[in-house]
Write a protein that holds these residues in place. Sequence first.
Motif, PDB file in Angstrom:
ATOM      1  N   ASN A  34     -32.324  44.986  23.694  1.00  0.00           N
ATOM      2  CA  ASN A  34     -32.796  45.079  25.001  1.00  0.00           C
ATOM      3  C   ASN A  34     -31.760  45.099  26.233  1.00  0.00           C
ATOM      4  OD1 ASN A  34     -35.668  44.313  24.712  1.00  0.00           O
ATOM      5  ND2 ASN A  34     -35.086  42.387  24.003  1.00  0.00           N
ATOM      6  N   TYR A  35     -30.765  46.005  25.650  1.00  0.00           N
ATOM      7  CA  TYR A  35     -30.069  46.749  26.949  1.00  0.00           C
ATOM      8  C   TYR A  35     -30.529  48.127  27.533  1.00  0.00           C
ATOM      9  CZ  TYR A  35     -26.914  43.023  24.942  1.00  0.00           C
ATOM     10  OH  TYR A  35     -26.299  41.705  24.679  1.00  0.00           O
ATOM     11  N   THR A  36     -30.151  48.387  28.586  1.00  0.00           N
ATOM     12  CA  THR A  36     -30.910  49.447  29.125  1.00  0.00           C
ATOM     13  C   THR A  36     -29.355  50.159  29.977  1.00  0.00           C
ATOM     14  OG1 THR A  36     -31.553  48.431  31.221  1.00  0.00           O
ATOM     15  CG2 THR A  36     -33.093  48.905  29.369  1.00  0.00           C
ATOM     16  N   TYR A  37     -29.386  51.582  29.870  1.00  0.00           N
ATOM     17  CA  TYR A  37     -28.520  52.202  30.466  1.00  0.00           C
ATOM     18  C   TYR A  37     -29.086  52.576  32.048  1.00  0.00           C
ATOM     19  CZ  TYR A  37     -31.187  56.508  29.370  1.00  0.00           C
ATOM     20  OH  TYR A  37     -32.036  57.331  29.219  1.00  0.00           O
ATOM     21  N   PRO A  38     -28.347  52.920  32.984  1.00  0.00           N
ATOM     22  CA  PRO A  38     -27.074  52.695  32.811  1.00  0.00           C
ATOM     23  C   PRO A  38     -26.828  51.304  33.624  1.00  0.00           C
ATOM     24  CG  PRO A  38     -27.807  53.869  35.089  1.00  0.00           C
ATOM     25  CD  PRO A  38     -29.162  53.351  34.186  1.00  0.00           C
ATOM     26  N   THR A  39     -27.721  50.231  33.678  1.00  0.00           N
ATOM     27  CA  THR A  39     -27.386  48.793  34.085  1.00  0.00           C
ATOM     28  C   THR A  39     -26.229  48.198  33.273  1.00  0.00           C
ATOM     29  OG1 THR A  39     -29.802  49.228  33.817  1.00  0.00           O
ATOM     30  CG2 THR A  39     -28.883  47.160  35.393  1.00  0.00           C
ATOM     31  N   ASP A  40     -26.906  48.032  31.912  1.00  0.00           N
ATOM     32  CA  ASP A  40     -26.060  47.232  30.986  1.00  0.00           C
ATOM     33  C   ASP A  40     -24.796  47.960  30.636  1.00  0.00           C
ATOM     34  OD1 ASP A  40     -27.913  45.285  31.259  1.00  0.00           O
ATOM     35  OD2 ASP A  40     -29.396  46.179  29.806  1.00  0.00           O
ATOM     36  N   TYR A  41     -24.900  49.173  30.369  1.00  0.00           N
ATOM     37  CA  TYR A  41     -23.888  50.143  29.800  1.00  0.00           C
ATOM     38  C   TYR A  41     -24.035  51.560  30.230  1.00  0.00           C
ATOM     39  CZ  TYR A  41     -27.356  51.965  26.373  1.00  0.00           C
ATOM     40  OH  TYR A  41     -28.193  52.493  25.924  1.00  0.00           O
ATOM     41  N   GLY A  42     -22.891  52.164  30.018  1.00  0.00           N
ATOM     42  CA  GLY A  42     -22.874  53.676  30.521  1.00  0.00           C
ATOM     43  C   GLY A  42     -22.818  54.377  29.166  1.00  0.00           C
ATOM     44  N   VAL A  43     -23.535  55.856  29.148  1.00  0.00           N
ATOM     45  CA  VAL A  43     -23.376  56.680  27.980  1.00  0.00           C
ATOM     46  C   VAL A  43     -23.467  58.188  28.390  1.00  0.00           C
ATOM     47  CG1 VAL A  43     -25.839  56.511  27.698  1.00  0.00           C
ATOM     48  CG2 VAL A  43     -24.351  56.995  25.842  1.00  0.00           C
ATOM     49  N   ALA A  44     -22.774  58.765  27.653  1.00  0.00           N
ATOM     50  CA  ALA A  44     -22.763  60.032  27.479  1.00  0.00           C
ATOM     51  C   ALA A  44     -22.669  60.971  26.252  1.00  0.00           C
ATOM     52  CB  ALA A  44     -21.648  60.707  28.503  1.00  0.00           C
ATOM     53  N   THR A  45     -23.171  62.261  26.032  1.00  0.00           N
ATOM     54  CA  THR A  45     -23.036  62.563  24.784  1.00  0.00           C
ATOM     55  C   THR A  45     -22.625  64.101  24.572  1.00  0.00           C
ATOM     56  OG1 THR A  45     -24.152  62.702  22.758  1.00  0.00           O
ATOM     57  CG2 THR A  45     -25.463  63.140  24.654  1.00  0.00           C
ATOM     58  N   TYR A  46     -22.092  64.414  23.595  1.00  0.00           N
ATOM     59  CA  TYR A  46     -21.834  65.914  23.332  1.00  0.00           C
ATOM     60  C   TYR A  46     -23.400  66.422  22.856  1.00  0.00           C
ATOM     61  CZ  TYR A  46     -18.260  69.418  22.596  1.00  0.00           C
ATOM     62  OH  TYR A  46     -17.410  70.653  22.752  1.00  0.00           O
TER      63      TYR A  46
END
Lengths: 334, 334
Positions: free
Chosen positions: A264-276
Amino acid sequence: MEKLTINDIAKLAGVSTATVSNFLNHNYGKMSAKTRAHVAKIITEHNYHPNSVARDLAKNDNKTIGVSIADITNPFSATVLSGISAVFNQAGYRMIFTNADNDQDTETSNILRLQAQNVAGIIIDPVNPDNPIYQTLSNNDIVMFDRQMETLTFDSVATNNTEAVEEMTKRMMIAGYDELYFVSWPLEKVSTRIKRYQGFLRAIRYPDGTHLIPVPYPGQSESLVTFQTQIKRIMEQRGNKKVGFFTMNASVFVQLLQTMQHNNYTYPTDYGVATYEEFDWMTVMRPGISCIRQDSRRIGTDAAKLLKKKLETKEGGVPTTHIIPTTLIIRDSF
Amino acid sequence: MEKLTINDIAKLAGVSTATVSNFLNHNYGKMSAKTRAHVAKIITEHNYHPNSVARDLAKNDNKTIGVSIADITNPFSATVLSGISAVFNQAGYRMIFTNADNDQDTETSNILRLQAQNVAGIIIDPVNPDNPIYQTLSNNDIVMFDRQMETLTFDSVATNNTEAVEEMTKRMMIAGYDELYFVSWPLEKVSTRIKRYQGFLRAIRYPDGTHLIPVPYPGQSESLVTFQTQIKRIMEQRGNKKVGFFTMNASVFVQLLQTMQHNNYTYPTDYGVATYEEFDWMTVMRPGISCIRQDSRRIGTDAAKLLKKKLETKEGGVPTTHIIPTTLIIRDSF
DNA sequence: CTGTTAGCGCGTTCAC
DNA sequence: GTGAACGCGCTAACAG
C-alpha cells in the motif's frame, strides 16, 4: 517449395543455362534482344527465382549471418532484432535466428550450431558475458550488443548507460531525496547492470553495495521474498526521510511497483521512482513515470552495419564500444 | 568462422574422409575400436563440427525453415517466436528469420526471398491475409498463426477468439453496463479482429458497426483525432448510462487509456474496460485490468510442431485451424 | 551470340 | 578401411 532450377528454365526457354545465368546477372551484352526477351518471359511466367544458396556456393560467397539472442521475449531485444533484420534484408543477407531463453547452455549450443551452419558472422546478445564459448570466437566476425564482456574482446553496441543513470540520479537528488536505492537484477558480471550502477554511484557516493537492492529473475520465487522484505523494511524505517528508487530496467520496475502496491505504498507520495527503458504502457501509468529512453532499433541497425562492414572489409581491428545516446524523460514519479 | 573440414580431420587422424564420415554417422561397424577412439579424440580435440549445410546438400535433405513475422516489435509475436525457435532448434532445423515491419510489400519480398533460399517450409504471421503472394503457396509447407485468411487455405494456429470475447462481454453485461463498445484496429479482413468482434456481437446483439470504434495504427495521427473525438462524444453524452469498452489488444488498450486520461476520465468510475492480451505491466496498473490471457508461447510451439510434422510426412491435407484456449482474468477495471 | 563444362565446398557413399 | 565419384544449383571461362 518451388522446384524450378536454372536447368528447367533453360529447357523451357530452349537455351543453355549459361544464357539464363547471364540474363540473371544482367550480362545482356551476351545475347540477342530476342532471346533476352524470351528468357525474361519464361522466367516471369514460371515465377522462377534462382536459389541464392547455390549462388553463394558458386560465387564462393557467403551471405548468411547468425543472430544469438539471450531472450527474445524481452521487448528490448525484439526491437533490436527488428533493426538488425532491416539492415541485413536490405543488404541481401539471410539471417539465421537463435534464442537462448536466458540459458547459458542453450546459448552455447546455439553459437556452436551457427558456426556449424557456416555463417559469415554472428551478432550476439549475450546471456552471460563470461560464457567460455566466447573465448573461441574472433572479433573478425562477431558484434555484441547491450551487454559486453568485462575485458572488451568484441565490438559492441550499447547505450551510454553510466552517464544516463548518473544524470537521472542527480535529478532525483535535486528533487530532494535523502536516500536513494539502485534496484537491479543481480549485477553478476553483466556490464549493462554494472555500468548503470556505476552511474548511480557516481552521482551519489555511497559505499559500494549499501544501496544496491538485488531482484531475482522472474521465476525465482524464493529470493523474491528476500527482496520484498528488504523493500518493506526500508519503507517502514524511512521516518521523515524522502526515499527514492532507480530500477535498472522495465521488468525490475514492475517488480518494485508490485511490491510497493502490495504494501500500500504509492509514488510519488511515499517514495520516488525512475527507471531505465521506456515502453508504451508507461504513458498510461498515473502519475507519469520518469525514465531513460533508448533507441533500441538503432542499436540493432548499428550493430548490423558494423558487422556487415567488418565482413566486407575483412578487418576486425581493435574491439571498440559504439555508444548510442539516450534521452531523459522526466514525468511525475519523483 | 571455423575453417576445419572433414578433410582436415581425416588428415590429422591419418584416416580417410570416409572413415570420419562413418564415425560422424555412427557407423562404427566399419572401423576398428582403435581408429574409432582415435578419430573421436581428434574431433573433440579440434572441436570439429561438420558443416550442416553441406550435409543437407550431400544427403539431398533440407533442414531449413523460414519464418515471416508481421511485426517482431509486438510482444505477442516475439513470444510466439520463442516457442517456434525452441521446437525447431531442438529438432535440428535452422530458422531463417524475416520481419515485415507491418508492411505488406516487405512481407511479399520476404516470402519470395525465403523461397529463393530454398527453405523446406514457412511459418507466417501474416501482415494482411489478403496478400496475393499467399495464392502462390501450398498448404504442404506453410503454417500460419494469429491471423488467418478469410477462406482457410493453410493450417493455422490461433486462440479461441470469438468465445473468449463473448464470455468477457457477458461478464461486463452482468456487471451492469448499459452500453458497450468494441475498440479495435480497423477490422479490414484480419480474422483475429473479426473473430473477436463477432464474439462481442454474439454476447450483445447490436446492429453491425454501431458499437465498433476503429483506432488507427500507431503513427497515423490524422485519424487518431477522429478516434479521440468519438470517445469524447460517447463519454459526454453518456448521461446516467454505464458505458464500457473492450479493446482488441494491448496496444489499442493503451490508446484508449491515453485518450480517457487526457479527458480526465478514470476507470472503473467513469467507464469500464477490459482487453484481449495480458502483459506484465497490467499487474501494476491500479485498479487492476480485466483481460484475456493467451498462451502465446504455445501458439509458437504448436505451429512449429505442426509444420515439422507436415514436412516429415509430406502431407498437407485439408487446412484446419488449431485452437489454443485462453483464460479470463477478472480484476477491477469494470 | 550461344552452348559446354568444369568447378564451388563439403559430406556421403559404394565399389574395392 | 580407402579412394574417388557424386550431388546440389549456379557461375564463368572458354569453345564454337
